[in-house]
Design a protein around this motif. Structure first.
Motif, PDB file in Angstrom:
ATOM      1  N   GLU A  58       3.091  -1.164   8.934  1.00  0.00           N
ATOM      2  CA  GLU A  58       2.924  -2.417   8.200  1.00  0.00           C
ATOM      3  C   GLU A  58       4.148  -2.736   7.355  1.00  0.00           C
ATOM      4  O   GLU A  58       4.084  -3.584   6.469  1.00  0.00           O
ATOM      5  CB  GLU A  58       1.698  -2.339   7.281  1.00  0.00           C
ATOM      6  CG  GLU A  58       0.383  -2.360   8.012  1.00  0.00           C
ATOM      7  CD  GLU A  58      -0.771  -2.461   7.045  1.00  0.00           C
ATOM      8  OE1 GLU A  58      -1.002  -3.571   6.505  1.00  0.00           O
ATOM      9  OE2 GLU A  58      -1.445  -1.437   6.814  1.00  0.00           O
ATOM     10  N   GLY A  61       5.116  -6.145   5.953  1.00  0.00           N
ATOM     11  CA  GLY A  61       4.060  -7.041   6.419  1.00  0.00           C
ATOM     12  C   GLY A  61       3.432  -7.816   5.280  1.00  0.00           C
ATOM     13  O   GLY A  61       3.203  -7.281   4.198  1.00  0.00           O
ATOM     14  N   VAL A  64      -1.578  -9.935   5.872  1.00  0.00           N
ATOM     15  CA  VAL A  64      -2.263  -8.992   6.754  1.00  0.00           C
ATOM     16  C   VAL A  64      -3.766  -9.246   6.713  1.00  0.00           C
ATOM     17  O   VAL A  64      -4.361  -9.365   5.641  1.00  0.00           O
ATOM     18  CB  VAL A  64      -1.958  -7.534   6.336  1.00  0.00           C
ATOM     19  CG1 VAL A  64      -2.651  -6.547   7.279  1.00  0.00           C
ATOM     20  CG2 VAL A  64      -0.460  -7.283   6.292  1.00  0.00           C
ATOM     21  N   GLN A  82      -0.438  -9.854  11.176  1.00  0.00           N
ATOM     22  CA  GLN A  82       0.434  -9.859  10.010  1.00  0.00           C
ATOM     23  C   GLN A  82       1.673 -10.678  10.323  1.00  0.00           C
ATOM     24  O   GLN A  82       1.933 -11.030  11.470  1.00  0.00           O
ATOM     25  CB  GLN A  82       0.815  -8.448   9.583  1.00  0.00           C
ATOM     26  CG  GLN A  82       1.797  -7.740  10.478  1.00  0.00           C
ATOM     27  CD  GLN A  82       2.215  -6.396   9.894  1.00  0.00           C
ATOM     28  OE1 GLN A  82       1.588  -5.865   8.998  1.00  0.00           O
ATOM     29  NE2 GLN A  82       3.282  -5.839  10.415  1.00  0.00           N
ATOM     30  N   THR A 184      -0.686  -6.299  -1.231  1.00  0.00           N
ATOM     31  CA  THR A 184      -0.267  -7.030  -0.036  1.00  0.00           C
ATOM     32  C   THR A 184      -0.023  -8.489  -0.398  1.00  0.00           C
ATOM     33  O   THR A 184      -0.859  -9.116  -1.035  1.00  0.00           O
ATOM     34  CB  THR A 184      -1.347  -6.938   1.060  1.00  0.00           C
ATOM     35  OG1 THR A 184      -1.588  -5.556   1.337  1.00  0.00           O
ATOM     36  CG2 THR A 184      -0.902  -7.639   2.327  1.00  0.00           C
TER      37      THR A 184
END
Length: 194
Positions: A58, A61, A64, A82, A184
């Protein structure tokens, strides 16, 4: 001979990637109790990644998310999406989720057939209210050390502080370190059409 060396190189790279795709720790995986009375049908649908441990797959990323779908015959499909924060390129990977134990246990396994090496990765749901948050744990033993990963998933791309606090209470209850969590980026996400 070159083919044998190439195969060994691929296996080494795969082992290194799997090792560094999660947080390494000395010793075996800790004993962690999963959620009781888990209901996979209620877990289905769209989830957004709010926070995660560092994972090589990831890297960079953003936006996501994952969608879980019942495809019949006791099989659950997962579609992870992603976008790279470096290049803007969108990517997807499809896999299959299966129950490891009883149908009311939250010990699951995930496999992504498109990867060069087929690995059943642990995917344990430690707690969820199905409508707001889920805390997922993964740990693999490699002899003297283990690799650990954790995710906080939410139904909303931008969860409230109250929802995150409920997820953190699950993390804390299981003695999982919050120090490794990375938020994230879910800002300015395009409507992903795949």
């Amino acid at each position: 001979m070159a083919g044998g060396i190439t195969a060994i190189a691929v296996l080494l790279i795969t082992d290194i990637a799997m090792t560094w795709a999660q947080v390494p720790a000395l010793g075996p995986c800790p004993e962690i109790e999963t959620m009781q009375g888990f209901n996979m049908q209620r877990y289905l649908g769209q989830w957004y990644e709010a926070e995660r441990y560092f994972a090589l797959f990831e890297f960079a990323g953003k936006c996501v998310n994952a969608n879980y779908t019942d495809i019949g015959d006791g099989r659950i499909s997962i579609l992870n999406r992603q976008m790279s924060s470096l290049t803007g390129i969108r990517s997807t990977i499809e896999g299959e989720v299966r129950l490891i134990g009883r149908t009311d246990e939250s010990k699951l396994s995930v496999k992504f057939p498109s990867l060069p090496v087929l690995v059943d990765a642990p995917y344990w749901v430690l707690g969820t209210d199905y409508e707001n948050y889920a805390v997922v744990w993964s740990c693999s033993n490699f002899g003297l050390f283990s690799t650990r990963n954790a995710w906080i998933l939410t139904r909303s791309r931008h969860p409230t502080l109250e929802i995150m606090e409920k997820a953190y209470s699950v993390v804390d209850k299981h003695g999982i370190s919050r120090a490794y969590f990375i938020r994230t980026d879910q800002k300015n996400c395009p409507k992903m059409l795949y």
